[in-house]
Design an enzyme around this catalytic site. Structure first.
Site, short mmCIF file in Angstrom:
data_model
loop_
_atom_site.label_atom_id
_atom_site.label_comp_id
_atom_site.label_asym_id
_atom_site.label_seq_id
_atom_site.Cartn_x
_atom_site.Cartn_y
_atom_site.Cartn_z
N CYS A 42 0.84 -1.21 0.00
CA CYS A 42 0.00 0.00 0.00
C CYS A 42 0.87 1.24 0.00
O CYS A 42 0.36 2.36 -0.04
CB CYS A 42 -0.91 0.03 1.21
SG CYS A 42 -1.89 -1.45 1.41
N ASP A 44 2.77 2.22 2.44
CA ASP A 44 3.02 2.82 3.75
C ASP A 44 3.12 1.76 4.85
O ASP A 44 2.30 0.86 4.94
CB ASP A 44 1.95 3.85 4.11
CG ASP A 44 0.57 3.43 3.66
OD1 ASP A 44 0.25 2.24 3.76
OD2 ASP A 44 -0.19 4.30 3.20
N CYS A 68 4.92 8.47 2.70
CA CYS A 68 5.15 9.80 2.15
C CYS A 68 5.62 10.76 3.24
O CYS A 68 5.64 10.41 4.43
CB CYS A 68 3.88 10.33 1.51
SG CYS A 68 2.65 10.81 2.70
N CYS A 111 -2.73 9.38 6.14
CA CYS A 111 -1.39 9.26 6.74
C CYS A 111 -1.47 9.54 8.24
O CYS A 111 -0.76 8.92 9.03
CB CYS A 111 -0.41 10.23 6.08
SG CYS A 111 -0.57 10.31 4.29
#
Ligand SMILES: Cc1ncc(COP(=O)(O)O)c(C=O)c1O
Ligand code: FES
Lengths: 141, 412
Positions: A42, A44, A68, A111
């Site tokens: 994915c 992350d 990110c 996130c």
């Protein structure tokens, strides 16, 4: 998309990067709770570790993150906020507070959710190791 | 000499317009502003002459006859006109029916090819999406294996925009001519960089775009073969019958002048430029692979364009890597950079694992890229990858000797 100054600052000078030992070591330590959420497919993976003292206070926290810039900043910020909090207080940290502090745009909200999830996962791990039944529910997303 | 920052290494996305191109265009804004279709006065003639010169320059670049050049707004339009226009013209059954004919394309084409093909699929055509091998290349054998008696069109890009790999185009062209199937190629990344001869290479329809070759944005061309075979297309835009009736609308004279000039310059510089860029790209790839462990250059090692390098750095995520190389303008196949939150479908089509797709950078060089810039980019990328790996939980696992692909991750 431009990043907020705070995201850039956390990205360039991440706080509390690291871990309290190898994955095998920390698995055995009852004073350390480990939360790993996400998956590399994915894009992350966030790892958060808390070190809890005898009084039940989070004495130290460390993170590692594959994700990110906003995910890195969210987890770096989370470690700052965790330090000095009791385990119960830590559970009150919400992803929306992270979004606000870092001025994350809507596409980067997940996130921050990842950061909240990793806090909950680390606490659940700590409690499990210490025989406390976990009553946390992961934030739905 | 320290390069001027930021460095532009995103020439596959677009290029800087060459100042010589701009200079050629300038008179056509407010001095020679005529409509090239105005047949009865000097203003119109000036416009027409300019357009015809550009048509010759474009044709000369690809070994075509000027009459075979249709000006458009760029490759997206050229692809749409070629694919939909040919499908409608050569359809085996009328609108509204199924079994209208078979089209061959590939899964890692540009969206400007995939989406028209998908629309045709909904409109009664059968479409085969070929899957490239790990090297990213579509071979003539793959095409031969997919051809059916009702195949009417093959549309395959000459070179891929994300990884720079080159499909077996002349061979595919020969095959299509033997089988009497129309061949369209999206040559957006190829033309102007590599020698092209539509006769020798057996191309029937070919799209390309000015802004990828140091010309202005919003102008491009479609080559439409006039003999052996004479290719006919159903127009998408009806109106005044411009461009042999295939593309109506007052011509973008200024843009077309720039496009023509850009074609001329590319032809003039092609050989040295190709050699220069291959050297720079090789340096980039070898230095990065040598200095950073677990690095993978995506796509075939040699069958690739001189200017596109696509490279994955294990255990670091692409968007954060781009943030780390803030003085370099480039792009990434990472999901975090895309609106859809999906990693690059091109890298996935090659079977690059998802985590390496998330970890990819595309660096594309151009006419103004210098060796100093490449050296600077290498240093900054090495530093950024090291910085990010100190933060990467996956790099830790790797160092502990744990195979990440074997871990079962908790879904979230
Ligand atoms: C292979 C390819 N096809 C088509 C396009 C679209 O071109 P244009 O921007 O001229 O519409 C591009 C550029 O994005 C491309 O690289
Ligand atoms: S981790 Fe993918 S967008 Fe933040």
């Amino acid at each position: 998309m431009a990043y907020s100054d705070k995201v850039v600052d956390h990205f360039q000078h991440p706080r509390n990067v690291g871990s309290f030992g190898t994955s095998a070591d920390v698995a055995k330590r009852t004073d350390v709770g480990v939360g790993i959420v996400g998956a590399p497919e994915c894009g992350d993976v966030m790892q958060l570790q808390i070190k809890v003292n005898e009084q039940g206070l989070i004495e130290d926290a460390k993170f590692k993150c594959f994700g990110c810039g906003s995910a890195i900043a969210s987890s770096s910020l989370a470690t700052e906020w965790l330090k000095g909090k009791s385990v119960d207080e830590a559970l009150t940290i919400k992803n929306t507070q992270i979004v606000e502090e870092l001025s994350l745009p809507p596409v980067k909200i997940h996130c921050s959710v990842l950061a909240e999830d990793s806090i909950r996962a680390a606490i659940a791990d700590y409690r499990k190791k210490n025989g406390v039944v976990a009553e946390t529910t992961a934030a739905a997303h | 000499m320290a390069p001027k920052l930021p460095i532009f290494l995103d020439n596959a996305a677009t290029t800087r317009c060459d100042p010589r191109v701009v200079e050629a265009m300038l008179p056509y804004f407010s001095e020679k502003f005529g409509n090239s279709a105005s047949r009865n006065h000097k203003f119109g003639w000036e416009g027409e002459d300019a357009v015809e010169l550009a048509r010759e320059q474009a044709a000369a670049l690809i070994g075509a006859n000027p009459k075979e050049i249709i000006f458009t707004s760029g490759s997206t339009e050229s692809n749409n006109l070629a694919i939909k226009g040919a499908a409608e013209m050569y359809a085996k059954a009328p609108v509204g029916q199924t079994g209208r004919g078979h089209i061959i394309t590939a899964t890692h084409e540009h969206k400007a090819v995939l989406d028209p093909c998908k629309r045709l699929q909904r409109e009664g055509f059968d479409v085969t999406f070929l899957e490239p091998g790990e090297d990213g290349i579509i071979t003539a054998d793959m095409v031969a294996g997919a051809i059916r008696p009702d195949t009417i069109l093959v549309t395959l890009m000459w070179a891929n925009n994300e990884i720079g790999t080159i499909n077996e185009l002349p061979q595919i062209g020969k095959l299509c001519h033997e089988k009497e199937i129309i061949l369209h190629t999206d040559a957006t990344q190829w033309v102007g960089k590599m020698p092209t001869d539509v006769e020798r290479d057996c191309i029937d329809l070919m799209s390309w775009s000015a802004h990828k070759m140091y010309g202005p944005k919003g102008v491009g061309a479609l080559f439409v073969r006039r003999r052996k075979p004479r290719v006919r297309l159903e127009a998408l835009i009806d109106g005044g019958g411009h461009e042999r009736g295939m593309r109506s609308g007052t011509l973008n004279v200024t843009g077309i002048v720039g496009f023509g000039k850009a074609c001329e310059l590319c032809k003039e510089h092609m050989e040295q430029e190709c050699e220069r860029l291959v050297k720079l790209r090789r340096k980039l790839e070898t230095e990065l692979s040598k200095r950073i462990e677990v690095t993978q250059v995506n796509g075939h090692a040699d069958k690739r364009l001189p200017h596109i390098c696509n490279i994955s750095f294990g255990f670091v995520e692409g968007e954060s890597l781009m943030m780390g190389v803030k003085d370099i303008a480039c792009s990434s196949g990472s999901a975090c950079t895309s609106a859809s939150l999906e990693p690059s479908y091109v890298l996935k089509a090659l079977g690059v694992g998802d985590e390496l797709a998330h970890s990819s950078l595309r660096l594309s060089l151009g006419r103004w890229t210098t060796e100093e810039e490449v050296d600077f980019a290498i240093e900054q990328i090495v530093k950024a990858v090291e910085h990010l790996r100190t933060m990467s939980p996956l790099f830790d696992l790797h160092k502990e000797g744990i195979d990440i692909s074997k871990i079962v991750w908790q879904a979230h």
